[in-house]
Design a protein around this motif. Structure first.
Motif, mmCIF file in Angstrom:
data_model
loop_
_atom_site.group_PDB
_atom_site.id
_atom_site.type_symbol
_atom_site.label_atom_id
_atom_site.label_comp_id
_atom_site.label_asym_id
_atom_site.label_seq_id
_atom_site.Cartn_x
_atom_site.Cartn_y
_atom_site.Cartn_z
ATOM 1 N N LYS A 24 0.820 -1.214 0.000
ATOM 2 C CA LYS A 24 0.000 0.000 0.000
ATOM 3 C C LYS A 24 0.852 1.261 0.000
ATOM 4 C CE LYS A 24 -3.901 2.269 2.269
ATOM 5 N NZ LYS A 24 -3.294 3.588 2.113
ATOM 6 N N GLU A 25 1.960 1.243 0.724
ATOM 7 C CA GLU A 25 2.813 2.428 0.771
ATOM 8 C C GLU A 25 3.330 2.774 -0.619
ATOM 9 O OE1 GLU A 25 6.573 4.236 3.311
ATOM 10 O OE2 GLU A 25 6.385 2.066 3.056
ATOM 11 N N ALA A 26 3.639 1.763 -1.427
ATOM 12 C CA ALA A 26 4.094 2.014 -2.793
ATOM 13 C C ALA A 26 2.992 2.691 -3.601
ATOM 14 C CB ALA A 26 4.511 0.704 -3.460
ATOM 15 N N GLY A 27 1.744 2.250 -3.398
ATOM 16 C CA GLY A 27 0.623 2.890 -4.076
ATOM 17 C C GLY A 27 0.458 4.333 -3.650
ATOM 18 N N ASP A 28 0.655 4.607 -2.364
ATOM 19 C CA ASP A 28 0.558 5.989 -1.875
ATOM 20 C C ASP A 28 1.654 6.862 -2.485
ATOM 21 O OD1 ASP A 28 -1.614 5.322 -0.327
ATOM 22 O OD2 ASP A 28 -0.450 5.000 1.505
#
Length: 401
Positions: free
Chosen positions: A382-386
């Motif tokens: 998820k952090e990569a998506g953010d």
């Protein structure tokens, strides 16, 4: 993933049934890339015929000058042809003389086959050509009298680059150009083709993602990774080989992935329009690598500057980042390389898996970028998506509340 792909095909000791070829990571007239490197493709020697050719693609080199394909003139080519590239007694193609015409044929075949292997490993399934109802295999014309290259319905053909002194360099020896043209075919195969008039961002997306396919594929050469990290001392925020999507004679280049372009600063010309999306994805790759290096305690950067963009950093911050990465490179170069490979594969998988969720009739940058972010989420990143969404927002592609 490509780690698994390499493990299965790189060495006979692993039980590999792949075939050896020689490929130039960058054009051979560039300093440092004068010698081709050994690369394995997944097709076994007993499944490759002279040409080279296998069940997915074949090379044919016209003996006489052939006009470039243009509707209604389409494959297959049925005229006289130069002698094909043939395997050596051991079934491999790494014996060919790089100065021979047959080497050019083998080089473009191996480059395309290697790129196909990489992206099928990201997708987790075999790619079905978008022209499969008409042609069983992709036809590859390695040399035509044309200062360009193109990917069309059932074919790819490659002309020659002419430098300022009228010296000719085959695009079939330019891995970046080969990968870019192949990128168009990959997108068509996985996403389909528009049934209505597509908008300008659809065409910009094609150019952008084809560039990114070339960039990520280039990062599968160990020599490129080593040279990249050595020249930057591990800090990818600096301009370097990775940014040079398609090298030409001298130090010219077609496009740069590392750019500061926003939607408000580009024109409707497709290649110019592609730059903000390419830049947002490139920024994401760099930040994934940097953050992972920090999380693994490979490099120590202050939190207050690690999230900033290259274009917003002051001189002092840039100097500090350079110094910290140089220290890390001296002590832990192999671990930094592994970290970059992980970031490469994470991004490549997200891009590839997003294709099946996109409709070419309604595609725009915001939808395409969000689809990649969704794939990061599905992979538990998820952090990569953010990070990606922040980069898209900075490029004026999305507006978030």
């Amino acid at each position: 993933m490509s780690f698994y792909l390499d493990q299965q095909s790189v060495s006979p000791e692993t039980g590999s049934l792949g075939t050896r070829f020689l490929i130039y990571p960058q054009v051979p007239h560039l300093e440092g890339y004068e010698k081709p490197e050994t690369v394995w493709i997944s097709t076994p020697p007993d499944e490759i015929q002279a040409g080279p050719a296998d069940r997915r693609m074949y090379v044919i080199d016209p003996l006489f000058e052939k006009p470039v394909y243009e509707y209604p003139f389409q494959p297959p080519f049925v005229g006289a042809a130069f002698p094909p590239a043939e395997a050596g007694p051991d079934g491999h193609f790494d014996h060919l003389d790089p100065s021979s015409r047959q080497f050019v044929s083998a080089h473009v075949f191996a480059s395309l086959r290697r790129i196909l292997d990489i992206w099928e490993s990201y997708l987790g399934h075999e790619i079905v050509w978008h022209f499969s109802q008409t042609y069983e295999r992709l036809e590859i014309i390695p040399q035509v009298n044309w200062n360009n290259a193109q990917s069309g319905y059932g074919y790819m053909e490659f002309g020659t680059e002419l430098n300022d002194r009228d010296a000719a360099f085959p695009y079939a020896l330019n891995f970046d150009v080969i990968a870019h043209e192949f990128g168009h075919a990959l997108i068509f195969a996985e996403m389909g083709t528009p049934t209505v008039q597509a908008n300008r961002q659809y065409f910009g997306y094609h150019e952008s993602v084809s560039d990114l396919i070339a960039l990520i594929s280039l990062l599968h050469f160990d020599s490129v990774l080593d040279r990249l990290l050595r020249s930057t001392r591990g800090n990818l925020l600096t301009m370097n080989e990775l940014n040079r999507i398609a090298e030409l004679a001298g130090d010219r280049q077609i496009r740069t992935a590392c750019n500061d372009r926003k939607m408000s600063t580009v024109s409707d010309a497709v290649h110019d329009l592609s730059k903000p999306f390419t830049g947002a994805i490139f920024d994401t790759l760099v930040e994934l690598f940097h953050r992972s290096a920090m999380e693994k305690n490979l490099v120590d950067l202050p939190d207050d500057i690690s999230h900033d963009r290259l274009f917003e950093l002051g001189h002092h911050e840039i100097e500090l980042i350079n110094a910290r990465f140089a220290e890390a490179f001296e002590a832990r170069a192999f671990l930094l390389k592994s970290t970059l490979e992980n970031a490469r594969d994470l991004l490549g998988s997200a891009i590839a898996r997003s294709w099946s969720t996109l409709d070419p009739n309604t595609l725009n940058y915001a939808v395409a970028g969000s689809a990649i972010a969704d794939q990061f989420d599905e992979m538990g990143e998820k952090e990569a998506g953010d990070i990606l969404m922040e980069n898209l927002e900075w490029r004026e592609i999305v507006v978030r509340t």
